[in-house]
Design an enzyme around this catalytic site. Structure first.
Site, PDB file in Angstrom:
ATOM      1  N   ASN A 136      14.298  -0.288  33.966  1.00 36.00           N
ATOM      2  CA  ASN A 136      15.233  -1.380  34.387  1.00 36.00           C
ATOM      3  C   ASN A 136      15.979  -0.888  35.601  1.00 36.00           C
ATOM      4  O   ASN A 136      16.971  -1.801  35.539  1.00 36.00           O
ATOM      5  CB  ASN A 136      16.311  -1.070  32.967  1.00 36.00           C
ATOM      6  CG  ASN A 136      16.887   0.126  33.007  1.00 36.00           C
ATOM      7  OD1 ASN A 136      16.900   1.109  33.807  1.00 36.00           O
ATOM      8  ND2 ASN A 136      18.019   0.282  31.916  1.00 36.00           N
ATOM      9  N   GLU A 143      23.075   3.095  34.613  1.00 34.12           N
ATOM     10  CA  GLU A 143      22.115   2.007  33.943  1.00 34.12           C
ATOM     11  C   GLU A 143      22.470   0.755  34.754  1.00 34.12           C
ATOM     12  O   GLU A 143      23.624   0.787  35.723  1.00 34.12           O
ATOM     13  CB  GLU A 143      22.606   1.711  32.736  1.00 34.12           C
ATOM     14  CG  GLU A 143      22.339   3.035  31.717  1.00 34.12           C
ATOM     15  CD  GLU A 143      20.686   3.104  31.335  1.00 34.12           C
ATOM     16  OE1 GLU A 143      19.778   2.417  32.156  1.00 34.12           O
ATOM     17  OE2 GLU A 143      20.382   3.612  30.647  1.00 34.12           O
TER      18      GLU A 143
END
Ligand code: PGA
Length: 257
Positions: A136, A143
């Site tokens: 991702n 993140e």
């Protein structure tokens, strides 16, 4: 940024090991940033080989790891402490006092994170930081959506990351929900970065990181702002790249100088 596309995983690992060995020879007291995960295993294997066979010496080096799960003690087999000792430290001559890994059991986690940042600074900053990349686009446990200026802190892991990392645990429910991670700002302060990726599962992330727009939605794209980054990938991870890139760091390094 130098993007280097190698034939396969072993060549990718060897290329990265050459850079680390070169830097430690030039600066024996190198401050080396380390990563966990499947990707750097080949690099660590090669560094161990170089240490044992070629006498590459890490006795004056200092290391800082990128991240650690919150709630796992160093003895836990799935902790990054355990991973690093099994896969690198127990085979090398880095003194124990020179090894730094975030403490996922710290009572005062915020205080610990501040201390970690100060310790990096006190030791002169990270010279060379090894990085993986998540499917991702995450770097360490930063993140998508992480502040591009962030420092060491606690992050909540995304469901996707917990699912990906479930392969190291009995099941996804066992994967911790939180981790301490160096921030993107911390990583960007390193003098050199080596980002590694292997396999087709990383192709989209590498394309976004190296050739996409700079965005917190792909934290790894921040390498485009860094003064000296090597992105070393195997053919599969580099499959979506459209630029033309060199095959070896030596030629590009010489040209760059
Ligand atoms: P991997 O993890 O090396 O196990 O693919 C990389 C990452 O998630 O940063």
């Amino acid at each position: 940024m130098l993007v280097i596309v190698k034939k396969n995983y072993d060549e990718m690992s060897g290329e990265a090991a050459q850079i680390v060995a070169d830097r430690i020879r030039r600066k024996p007291n190198l401050v080396l940033g380390l990563a966990t995960g499947s990707t750097p295993l080949g690099l660590y294997k090669e560094l161990i080989r170089m240490h044992k066979k070629d006498g590459v010496d890490f006795s004056k080096a200092t290391t800082f790891n990128l991240d650690e799960y919150v709630g796992l003690p160093p003895t836990h087999r799935k902790s990054y402490h355990y991973f690093m000792y099994q896969n690198l430290f127990k085979h090398m001559n880095i003194p124990q006092y020179s090894i730094h890994i975030p403490n996922g059991m710290a009572h005062d986690i915020d205080g610990f994170c501040d201390w970690y940042e100060q310790e990096i600074e006190r030791l002169g900053g990270i010279d060379l930081q090894i990085l993986g990349i998540g499917a991702n686009g995450h770097v360490a446990f930063n993140e998508p959506g992480s502040s591009l200026g962030s420092r060491t802190r606690v992050k909540t892991l995304t469901e996707e990351t917990r699912k990906n990392n479930a392969r190291f645990f009995k099941n996804k429910d066992e994967v911790p929900k939180y981790a301490i991670t160096m921030g993107i700002g911390t990583i960007m302060d390193a003098k050199e970065l080596v980002m590694l990726a292997s396999g087709s599962g990383k192709a989209a992330a590498i394309k976004a990181a190296a050739e996409g727009p700079l965005t917190s939605q792909c934290p790894a794209s921040v390498v485009q702002l860094h003064r000296k980054t090597f992105v070393i990938v195997d053919k599969e991870a580099g499959a979506a790249l459209t630029g033309s890139y060199p095959g070896s760091w030596k030629s590009s390094f010489m040209l760059e100088r």
